[in-house]
Design an enzyme around this catalytic site. Structure first.
Site, PDB file in Angstrom:
ATOM      1  N   THR A 169      50.471  46.210  47.521  1.00 20.28           N
ATOM      2  CA  THR A 169      51.719  46.276  46.749  1.00 20.28           C
ATOM      3  C   THR A 169      52.916  45.953  47.639  1.00 20.28           C
ATOM      4  OG1 THR A 169      50.799  47.881  45.207  1.00 20.28           O
ATOM      5  CG2 THR A 169      53.199  47.805  45.373  1.00 20.28           C
TER       6      THR A 169
ATOM      7  N   ASN B  26      41.945  41.277  38.902  1.00 24.80           N
ATOM      8  CA  ASN B  26      41.279  42.543  39.213  1.00 24.80           C
ATOM      9  C   ASN B  26      40.426  43.064  38.063  1.00 24.80           C
ATOM     10  OD1 ASN B  26      44.088  42.671  38.342  1.00 24.80           O
ATOM     11  ND2 ASN B  26      43.787  44.871  38.214  1.00 24.80           N
TER      12      ASN B  26
ATOM     13  N   GLN C 143      41.960  40.875  45.463  1.00 26.00           N
ATOM     14  CA  GLN C 143      40.580  40.957  44.985  1.00 26.00           C
ATOM     15  C   GLN C 143      39.705  39.845  45.537  1.00 26.00           C
ATOM     16  OE1 GLN C 143      39.283  43.434  43.493  1.00 26.00           O
ATOM     17  NE2 GLN C 143      41.076  44.545  42.763  1.00 26.00           N
TER      18      GLN C 143
ATOM     19  N   SER D 292      44.583  43.694  50.848  1.00 22.72           N
ATOM     20  CA  SER D 292      44.640  45.146  50.951  1.00 22.72           C
ATOM     21  C   SER D 292      43.361  45.660  51.590  1.00 22.72           C
ATOM     22  CB  SER D 292      44.786  45.726  49.539  1.00 22.72           C
ATOM     23  OG  SER D 292      44.644  47.121  49.586  1.00 22.72           O
TER      24      SER D 292
ATOM     25  N   HIS E 157      41.764  48.618  51.479  1.00 24.88           N
ATOM     26  CA  HIS E 157      40.785  49.470  50.802  1.00 24.88           C
ATOM     27  C   HIS E 157      39.958  48.728  49.766  1.00 24.88           C
ATOM     28  CE1 HIS E 157      42.699  50.548  46.831  1.00 24.88           C
ATOM     29  NE2 HIS E 157      43.704  49.952  47.430  1.00 24.88           N
TER      30      HIS E 157
ATOM     31  N   CYS F 214      43.443  54.471  26.500  1.00 31.94           N
ATOM     32  CA  CYS F 214      43.350  55.922  26.580  1.00 31.94           C
ATOM     33  C   CYS F 214      43.045  56.431  27.978  1.00 31.94           C
ATOM     34  CB  CYS F 214      42.305  56.437  25.600  1.00 31.94           C
ATOM     35  SG  CYS F 214      43.066  56.856  24.043  1.00 31.94           S
TER      36      CYS F 214
END
Lengths: 389, 286
Positions: free
Chosen positions: A72, A150, A178, A198, A200, A324
């Site tokens: 980010t 992603n 990704q 990134s 992780h 949800c």
């Protein structure tokens, strides 16, 4: 209960070899790499080694690597830098399916007077390069398009896009969080100006990222203060994680063939079996090039959270495009942009594999998911005509 | 992952009364595929048509939607229709040991389905909530177009759950959860229901000092005017302020634009609206 982890696009397990590499840099070799004494110097050497390892994976030069805190931050830094470099330009191009790290920033910038164009995607989640060519103009400061999505794993034709953009004099950034480590990238032979990754997502810990900045690309730092990262990102280096990132990139280079072969075969088998066993499914992005580890499968007339909870009962970890699960009320912006019908979008599940995924993991999903879908469909007021298929 | 109570998990994993009653006395259907959750409730009355002897449901939705439906069917059994109508969405949530606030709309959906079922059984107009799936006539003004919710329904949920923020209304009803265009209207409804008087529009000071006036002009140009010009590739620069006369120079696309007279009028209108009605704007070459 055995844990079957198939949510590797969310985050990955830290490879134990990566952890061993970073371990001494907490309590033993804790020097500050900026210090002049030998104790800091030995850490600096290891940070340099990490930089070279990251560069090697990307086919880049070590001085093109800027360590950051996360993907980010890298995305934000690239876009903000371009706007500072070209203060007279007020147009940004991105796509409707970007990660929120890019999309939210662009939408915030549009409230501050920047003109933001979000490119559409087709039903497969694929870009229209002709549309890009039409829209990029002399007022465009930066075009930011993700390398691979992603949620669906769809790979954009980034090199072609970058070439189009460079012809018009704008900067080109790609969020490759990704893609890195899963498919080969070669910055030496590329038109990309800036690229984010990134830690992780490739078996390094959370809290470390990289922004690749091509040599010669004008750059304005977001964090200022110290001289770290050759003035492009101030702040004492997160040394242990940077060292871990280096090791993770070295391993990723080694495992790329595994990802292209064994992992892809497992993903394809999962896709084939689930599609055969569960009626009324579709593969999101199935008609175009995708990452070898990602399967986004939409199942009609059921809602994703229920599926995830029941999978979780069996020890299976996956992810969903359902509203949800996130607390928002609309299904994934990526699936909506692709025009996935509501009958499917709410019931989309993402399985993302890694080098640690086994055939047994895949077998467990193939065994568990069909009865879960049957059970939820039996409960649903919709699509009852498909129940007995 | 949501922090569901053990009872929510139990009712999700082992829902009671799943299915349909083919000779049901009352059926209530709310929600839709597009909304992401839907409930079809079946009720069977005793032979005197007094008490509910059986209830079943079909639900499309998340864990708490299924658990709320299961809870509702358990709660209504043995009750008269009037007693069943007394069940509030909060009681459904309480029965489950509570729901995350973001999921309270699942309990509201249960209450709605019950109301629709009973109204249809009695042959009276079904209560207004929208959720177009049921195709019932709704009264009141449509507030949330994305989820088809009316002001009558929203006011009822606001009042019965004592909601004080638009975010809570979204959690309880979904209204405002998609495009967000109705959020100002939801805030008005909250103010109306909760007896708050609408905040009077901030009054401009009757007499501005010169210093304050200059500050306000600068702020308005920076925050309200320039961003709009940027959006069209233009810009302006403040050159001077002399009393009520504001001199500006247009830049970029606005400079030399045939419509700059209109743009100057727009700037003047904004400054008159937000600073002082006597302001005049003059375009100069700066």
């Amino acid at each position: 209960m055995r844990e079957i982890y198939l949510d590797n696009n969310a985050t990955t397990k830290v490879d134990e070899r990566v952890f061993e590499e970073m371990r001494p840099y907490f309590c033993e070799l804790y020097g500050n790499p900026s210090s002049m004494h030998f104790f800091g110097g030995q850490v600096q050497k290891k940070v340099d080694e990490a930089r070279a390892r990251v560069a090697s994976l990307l086919g880049a030069l070590p001085d093109e690597i800027v360590f950051t805190a996360c993907g980010t931050e890298s995305d934000n830094a690239a876009i903000r830098s371009a706007l500072e470099v070209f203060p007279e330009k007020r147009h940004i191009i991105t796509s409707r399916v970007e990660h929120p790290a890019v999309l939210t920033q662009c939408r915030n910038l549009s409230k501050r007077g920047y003109r933001v164009t979000e490119l559409n995607v087709d039903g497969n989640g694929q870009l229209d390069l002709a549309e890009l060519e039409k829209l990029v103009d002399e007022d465009t400061a930066i075009v930011s398009l993700m390398y691979a999505n992603n949620e669906t794993g769809v790979i954009f034709p980034i090199e072609e896009a970058a070439k189009i953009v460079k012809k018009k004099g704008a900067l080109f950034h790609t969020d490759a969080v990704q893609a890195v480590g899963k498919i080969p990238l070669n910055m030496a032979d590329s038109a990309i100006d800036m690229l984010s990754l990134s830690g992780h997502k490739l078996h390094a810990p959370k809290g470390v990222g990289v922004l690749y900045v091509r040599r010669g690309t004008p750059f304005r730092p977001m964090l200022v203060g110290g001289h770290q990262e050759r003035g492009r990102r101030a702040g004492t280096e997160n040394t242990a994680s940077i060292i871990a990132m280096g090791k993770a990139c070295q391993l990723a280079e080694q495992y790329m063939a595994d990802e292209a072969g064994r992992v892809r075969e497992m993903r394809d088998r999962l896709e084939r079996e689930l599609t055969a066993l569960i009626p009324n499914t579709r593969i999101n992005g199935g008609g175009t090039e995708r990452l070898p580890n990602t399967l986004s499968i939409a199942m009609e007339f059921v809602e994703g959270e229920g599926i995830l909870l029941l999978l979780s009962e069996k020890g299976i970890c996956a992810s969903s495009g359902s509203a949800c699960t996130s607390g928002s009320l609309e299904p994934s912006h990526v699936l909506r942009a692709m025009g996935v019908p509501f009958t499917c979008a709410h019931g989309s599940i993402r399985f993302s594999l890694s080098r640690f995924t086994t055939d047994d993991d895949i077998n467990a999903v193939i065994e568990a998911l069909p009865p879960i879908i049957s059970r939820l469909r039996a409960m649903s007021p919709f699509g009852r005509e498909f129940l007995n298929k | 992952m949501w922090d569901y109570t053990d009872k929510v998990k139990e009712h999700f994993l082992n829902p009671r009364n799943v299915g349909e009653i083919t000779d049901a006395d009352a059926v209530g259907e709310v929600g839709s595929l597009a909304c992401g959750d839907a409930l079809k409730l079946f009720i069977k009355l005793d032979e005197n048509k007094e008490r509910i002897v059986d209830a079943k449901f079909q639900t499309f939705g998340c864990g708490s939607a299924i658990a709320s439906s299961s809870a509702l069917t358990e709660m209504v059994k043995g009750k008269t229709l009037d007693e069943a109508l007394e069940i509030t969405n909060q009681q459904i949530a309480d029965f489950l040991g509570g729901l995350p606030e973001e999921k309270m709309h699942c309990s509201v959906m249960g209450q709605e389905a019950l109301e629709v079922a009973i109204a249809k059984y009695r042959g009276v107009e079904a209560p207004a909530h929208g959720h177009g799936h049921d195709h019932v006539e709704t009264e009141g003004e449509l507030v949330c177009k994305c989820f088809g919710l009316t002001d009558v329904f929203l006011k009822k949920v606001i009042a019965s759950n004592k909601l004080t923020t638009a975010e809570q209304v979204t959690h309880f009803t979904k209204a405002g959860g998609a495009c967000g265009g109705c959020i100002p209207k939801i805030k008005e409804l909250i103010a109306e229901v909760m007896g708050e008087e609408k905040k009077a529009a901030a009054e401009k000071p009757t007499k501005l000092t010169n210093l304050r006036k200059m500050q306000l002009i600068q702020e308005t140009l920076e925050n309200e005017v320039r961003p709009q010009l940027w959006a069209d590739g233009g810009d302006l620069e403040l050159i001077d302020i002399d009393g009520s006369n504001v001199q500006v120079a247009f830049r970029k696309a606005c400079a030399g634009c045939a419509s700059s007279g209109y743009t100057a009028k727009f700037v003047e209108q904004k400054l008159r609206e937000l600073v002082s009605p006597d302001i005049t704007v003059q375009e100069v070459q700066g």
